[in-house]
Design an enzyme around this catalytic site. Structure first.
Site, PDB file in Angstrom:
ATOM      1  N   PRO A 127      -1.161   0.290  -4.247  1.00 35.99           N
ATOM      2  CA  PRO A 127      -0.533   1.068  -3.182  1.00 35.99           C
ATOM      3  C   PRO A 127      -1.536   2.155  -2.751  1.00 35.99           C
ATOM      4  O   PRO A 127      -1.843   3.065  -3.523  1.00 35.99           O
ATOM      5  CB  PRO A 127       0.703   1.659  -3.866  1.00 35.99           C
ATOM      6  CG  PRO A 127       0.962   0.754  -5.038  1.00 35.99           C
ATOM      7  CD  PRO A 127      -0.405   0.337  -5.498  1.00 35.99           C
ATOM      8  N   HIS A 145      -9.505 -10.510  -2.286  1.00 27.84           N
ATOM      9  CA  HIS A 145     -10.194  -9.664  -1.301  1.00 27.84           C
ATOM     10  C   HIS A 145     -11.691  -9.583  -1.590  1.00 27.84           C
ATOM     11  O   HIS A 145     -12.125  -8.712  -2.350  1.00 27.84           O
ATOM     12  CB  HIS A 145      -9.594  -8.253  -1.336  1.00 27.84           C
ATOM     13  CG  HIS A 145      -8.127  -8.218  -1.031  1.00 27.84           C
ATOM     14  ND1 HIS A 145      -7.164  -8.627  -1.933  1.00 27.84           N
ATOM     15  CD2 HIS A 145      -7.461  -7.823   0.080  1.00 27.84           C
ATOM     16  CE1 HIS A 145      -5.965  -8.474  -1.386  1.00 27.84           C
ATOM     17  NE2 HIS A 145      -6.113  -7.988  -0.168  1.00 27.84           N
ATOM     18  N   HIS A 147      20.056  18.257   1.369  1.00 27.57           N
ATOM     19  CA  HIS A 147      19.631  18.595   0.015  1.00 27.57           C
ATOM     20  C   HIS A 147      20.528  17.972  -1.062  1.00 27.57           C
ATOM     21  O   HIS A 147      20.248  18.116  -2.238  1.00 27.57           O
ATOM     22  CB  HIS A 147      19.615  20.114  -0.163  1.00 27.57           C
ATOM     23  CG  HIS A 147      18.458  20.781   0.514  1.00 27.57           C
ATOM     24  ND1 HIS A 147      18.124  20.525   1.825  1.00 27.57           N
ATOM     25  CD2 HIS A 147      17.549  21.682   0.063  1.00 27.57           C
ATOM     26  CE1 HIS A 147      17.065  21.245   2.151  1.00 27.57           C
ATOM     27  NE2 HIS A 147      16.696  21.949   1.098  1.00 27.57           N
ATOM     28  N   HIS A 171     -11.823  -9.174   4.687  1.00 24.81           N
ATOM     29  CA  HIS A 171     -11.028  -8.229   3.884  1.00 24.81           C
ATOM     30  C   HIS A 171     -10.184  -8.919   2.812  1.00 24.81           C
ATOM     31  O   HIS A 171     -10.305  -8.589   1.644  1.00 24.81           O
ATOM     32  CB  HIS A 171     -10.107  -7.390   4.786  1.00 24.81           C
ATOM     33  CG  HIS A 171      -9.018  -6.683   4.031  1.00 24.81           C
ATOM     34  ND1 HIS A 171      -9.167  -5.409   3.538  1.00 24.81           N
ATOM     35  CD2 HIS A 171      -7.768  -7.086   3.646  1.00 24.81           C
ATOM     36  CE1 HIS A 171      -8.065  -5.062   2.892  1.00 24.81           C
ATOM     37  NE2 HIS A 171      -7.202  -6.059   2.946  1.00 24.81           N
ATOM     38  N   GLU A 201       5.265  17.034  -3.237  1.00 24.85           N
ATOM     39  CA  GLU A 201       5.985  16.238  -4.241  1.00 24.85           C
ATOM     40  C   GLU A 201       5.304  14.907  -4.544  1.00 24.85           C
ATOM     41  O   GLU A 201       5.164  14.509  -5.699  1.00 24.85           O
ATOM     42  CB  GLU A 201       7.433  15.966  -3.797  1.00 24.85           C
ATOM     43  CG  GLU A 201       8.323  17.185  -3.714  1.00 24.85           C
ATOM     44  CD  GLU A 201       8.197  17.906  -2.379  1.00 24.85           C
ATOM     45  OE1 GLU A 201       7.434  17.439  -1.498  1.00 24.85           O
ATOM     46  OE2 GLU A 201       8.861  18.952  -2.205  1.00 24.85           O
TER      47      GLU A 201
HETATM   48  C1  TPP Z   1       0.596   1.843   0.665  1.00 23.22           C
HETATM   49  C2  TPP Z   1      -0.042   0.576   1.100  1.00 23.22           C
HETATM   50  N1  TPP Z   1       0.146   0.139   2.345  1.00 23.22           N
HETATM   51  C3  TPP Z   1      -0.381  -1.020   2.757  1.00 23.22           C
HETATM   52  C4  TPP Z   1      -1.115  -1.788   1.889  1.00 23.22           C
HETATM   53  C5  TPP Z   1      -1.666  -3.125   2.342  1.00 23.22           C
HETATM   54  N2  TPP Z   1      -3.104  -3.053   2.504  1.00 23.22           N
HETATM   55  C6  TPP Z   1      -3.947  -3.430   1.554  1.00 23.22           C
HETATM   56  S1  TPP Z   1      -5.539  -3.182   1.958  1.00 23.22           S
HETATM   57  C7  TPP Z   1      -5.120  -2.559   3.466  1.00 23.22           C
HETATM   58  C8  TPP Z   1      -6.180  -2.114   4.426  1.00 23.22           C
HETATM   59  C9  TPP Z   1      -6.990  -1.087   3.797  1.00 23.22           C
HETATM   60  O1  TPP Z   1      -8.115  -0.823   4.538  1.00 23.22           O
HETATM   61  P1  TPP Z   1      -9.380  -0.250   3.799  1.00 23.22           P
HETATM   62  O2  TPP Z   1      -8.965   0.713   2.779  1.00 23.22           O
HETATM   63  O3  TPP Z   1     -10.310   0.220   4.841  1.00 23.22           O
HETATM   64  O4  TPP Z   1      -9.923  -1.496   3.020  1.00 23.22           O
HETATM   65  P2  TPP Z   1     -11.123  -2.481   3.401  1.00 23.22           P
HETATM   66  O5  TPP Z   1     -10.561  -3.481   4.337  1.00 23.22           O
HETATM   67  O6  TPP Z   1     -12.185  -1.669   3.986  1.00 23.22           O
HETATM   68  O7  TPP Z   1     -11.468  -3.073   2.086  1.00 23.22           O
HETATM   69  C10 TPP Z   1      -3.748  -2.550   3.624  1.00 23.22           C
HETATM   70  C11 TPP Z   1      -3.055  -2.073   4.829  1.00 23.22           C
HETATM   71  C12 TPP Z   1      -1.303  -1.301   0.587  1.00 23.22           C
HETATM   72  N3  TPP Z   1      -1.982  -1.961  -0.319  1.00 23.22           N
HETATM   73  N4  TPP Z   1      -0.779  -0.112   0.230  1.00 23.22           N
END
Ligand code: TPP
Ligand code: MG
Length: 631
Positions: A101, A11, A441, A241, A379
């Site tokens: 994540p 990235h 629950h 990205h 949680e």
């Molecule tokens: C919980 C989770 N869902 C989906 C992803 C996959 N994912 C990685 S980056 C991204 C987009 C994030 O956008 P942003 O934070 O604006 O990053 P930018 O493109 O600006 O670097 C996604 C959906 C992930 N890493 N974690």
């Protein structure tokens, strides 16, 4: 750009878009010492938008972290390198936490900031280490971020600085597709200090970081940035990205940024500036070294545990009153609460989870020394905040909620296991045995969901003595999370000293009707007494039964094959299992037909009626076993 290109994946967009901000933070503000990455009183840096990992690796290389060599950068995303696709916890290399994540890093940073505030308050530190956390649009879209920022605002964690990469781009394209929050108002509403600026204007960046050095609230710096900054054709676009720019675009970008070096070459005079940049912290480092060398954190902790637990066992040796294991767990906490670097809490279920030790003070913005946290109904945030606390290795930390809500915490539990850190989750109301609250629950598949997480320990004790044994084992583990599952309902005291406190192997023979047994029944938690009653029924039919109590299949699975074989003894056909939860996990010890579990949702009724409904009664189980062994 070039490391991503070499790896043919990664990235580049975020590292390019946040490079200006990161440079100023690391060069001018971050209090760290690359020569002593684990200096206790350092500031922490968390990359919540972990996909931009190459930014972190570059910063660590440039500032001179020994483990982060140029070769590591060249081996980005390759087997065996510490430069993984997403940052992986490696504190002695400067990687403070595993992220990727989205949203987790923000919560982890809240936990770190809290642990550092607590430490500062206990040790009367003049300077409270700060936690800087970078995040993107994605982190702020994730629900967990709200739990974390709301908690941080409530606790006035003024050593926390969230740096928002407001580039208005995520994977699908413009954030306008899905995100129209007023982020500044959102943070203001939860008591944050909110600042905005241009993430490519060096003076502005500097001024903003200056402003957050002394505040009374956590701070958000909302920086307008351009993803893939410098790339003539891909900047401000989602195309920068998550894939390499391509050699042609890299050439154009270098031209645009007036950078003429070959790939991976940093001119010596520039590298020197970077390498010298942390020298501004030398004085702070030497001055605080004396204090920080006295901060032992968890270093001497395990040695104390044996002694403490000998005392607990003595106290409860003759205890013989039926009691819920959640109450037994509370009794353990009453004993240890002020004798260890321990702090815990519950997600608004303190009285049900029995998680508050008698001597514990509430931790709040007026008393960071406290040991008990009211996490509120959060949680997921709680589990992730605990990961941040645990990653500092300053305190052992535990929480409480109902086992069925482990689902709300799963992403963070998995990360704790992956990072090899040691939070303890207390999960009460661990089966249909909770009764009238009903199927929403009543956990069914949760306990096995937990057992399936690699590098984690699940405990389900059957009584007081086993609960003591499980807590003791969990407190000693430093490289994995523990999940202690406890009953709501009263259970008889059956294990007494047999629980082999000093040689806990996860399972042991709790009762045996004769030297030569025909069958073995394995059970955990509330079903151990049920298994023993079943054995009595079987004895009347001249079937001799060995009952194995298995408070921790995770610990048992680590034992030598000879121990395991000897414990079961019986042939596979004669091994039975009883657990009031999904049966699937137990197939590894016996055949499916021999498992008495629950593979449906529970019911709202008194516990006894539900156990009846699912056939989990000594009479029903013994008659089924009789039929099977007669076949
Ligand atoms: C919980 C989770 N869902 C989906 C992803 C996959 N994912 C990685 S980056 C991204 C987009 C994030 O956008 P942003 O934070 O604006 O990053 P930018 O493109 O600006 O670097 C996604 C959906 C992930 N890493 N974690
Ligand atoms: Mg973005």
């Amino acid at each position: 750009m070039e490391a991503v290109e070499k790896a043919k994946s990664g990235h580049p967009g975020m590292p390019m878009g946040m490079a200006d901000i990161a440079t100023i933070l690391f060069h001018d503000f971050l209090v760290h010492n690359p020569k002593d990455p684990e200096w206790v009183l350092r500031d922490r840096f968390v990359l919540s938008n972990g996909h931009g990992s190459m930014l972190l690796y570059s910063l660590l290389y440039l500032t001179g972290y020994k483990k982060m060599t140029l070769n590591q950068i060249k081996n980005f995303r390759q087997l065996g390198s510490i430069t993984a696709g997403h940052p992986e916890y490696e504190p002695d290399a400067g990687i403070e936490i595993t992220t990727g994540p989205l949203g987790q890093g923000i919560s982890n940073a809240v936990g770190m900031a809290l642990a550092l505030k607590k430490l500062a308050s206990e040790k009367k530190l003049k300077r409270i280490p700060k936690v800087y956390v970078f995040c993107g649009d994605g982190c702020l879209m994730e629900g967990i971020s709200q739990e974390a920022i709301s908690f941080a605002g409530h606790l006035k964690l003024d050593n926390l600085v969230l740096v928002y990469d407001n580039n208005k781009i995520s994977i699908d394209g413009s954030t306008e597709l899905a995100f129209s929050d007023n982020t500044n108002l959102r943070f203001k509403s939860v008591n944050w200090n909110v600042l905005t600026g241009n993430g490519h204007n060096h003076q502005e960046i500097k001024n903003l970081f200056k402003k957050v050095q002394k505040t009374s609230k956590p701070s958000l710096i909302n920086f307008k940035t351009i993803i893939g900054f410098g790339s003539p054709n891909k900047s401000a676009k989602a195309s920068s990205h998550g894939s390499p720019l391509g050699i042609d675009e890299i050439a154009l970008t270098k031209k645009e940024l007036k950078w003429n070096e070959r790939p991976f070459i940093i001119p010596a005079h520039l590298l020197k500036i970077w390498r010298d940049s942390a020298n501004r912290n030398n004085k702070a480092y030497t001055q605080s070294k004396k204090i920080s060398s006295n901060i032992n954190g968890l270093k001497y902790f395990p040695k104390e545990i044996d002694k403490l637990f000998d005392g607990i066992v003595k106290e409860f040796k003759n205890f013989n009153t039926p009691q819920a294991t959640r109450k037994s767990s509370e009794a353990v906490l009453h004993f240890i609460d002020n004798k260890m670097p321990l702090f815990g809490g519950s997600a608004d279920l303190t009285g049900s989870n029995n998680t508050k030790g008698k001597q514990m003070d509430i931790l709040n913005h007026k008393n960071y020394k406290g040991q008990y946290i009211h996490y509120g109904v959060r949680e997921h945030g709680m589990a992730s905040i605990m990961n941040g606390i645990a990653a500092t290795r300053l305190y052992k930390t535990y929480s409480g909620t109902f086992l069925s809500f482990a689902d709300y915490m799963k992403p963070s539990l998995r990360l704790a296991a992956l990072m090899k850190i040691d939070p303890i989750q207390v999960f009460t109301h661990d089966s249909i045995g909770l009764g009238e609250d009903g199927p929403t629950h009543q956990p069914i598949e949760q306990i096995n969901m937990l057992r399936l997480i690699p590098n984690s320990y699940v405990f389900r004790p059957c009584d007081m003595m086993e609960t003591i044994a499980c807590w003791k084992f969990a407190l000693k583990i430093s490289n994995a999370p523990s999940f202690i599952c406890l009953s709501r309902q009263n259970l008889p005291q059956i294990s007494n000293k047999k629980a082999t406190l000093n040689n806990f192997k996860g399972a042991y023979v709790i009762s045996q009707s004769s030297k030569i047994n025909h069958i073995t029944i394995i059970a955990s938690g509330s079903e151990v007494s049920l298994a023993m009653e079943t054995a009595n029924f079987l004895k009347e039919q001249k079937i001799e039964t060995k009952v194995v109590s298995m408070p921790s299949s995770s610990v048992f699975d680590e034992q030598q094959a000879s121990f395991k074989r000897k414990l079961f003894q019986s042939k596979l056909e004669q091994v039975f299992v009883i657990e009031a939860g999904s049966s699937m996990y137990w197939n590894k010890y016996t055949k499916s037909e021999n498992i008495f579990g629950i593979d449906k949702f529970g019911a709202s009724a008194p516990a006894k009626d539900i156990f009846n409904k699912f056939g989990l009664t000594p009479k029903n189980i013994s008659s089924k076993i009789m039929k099977r062994i007669k076949k």
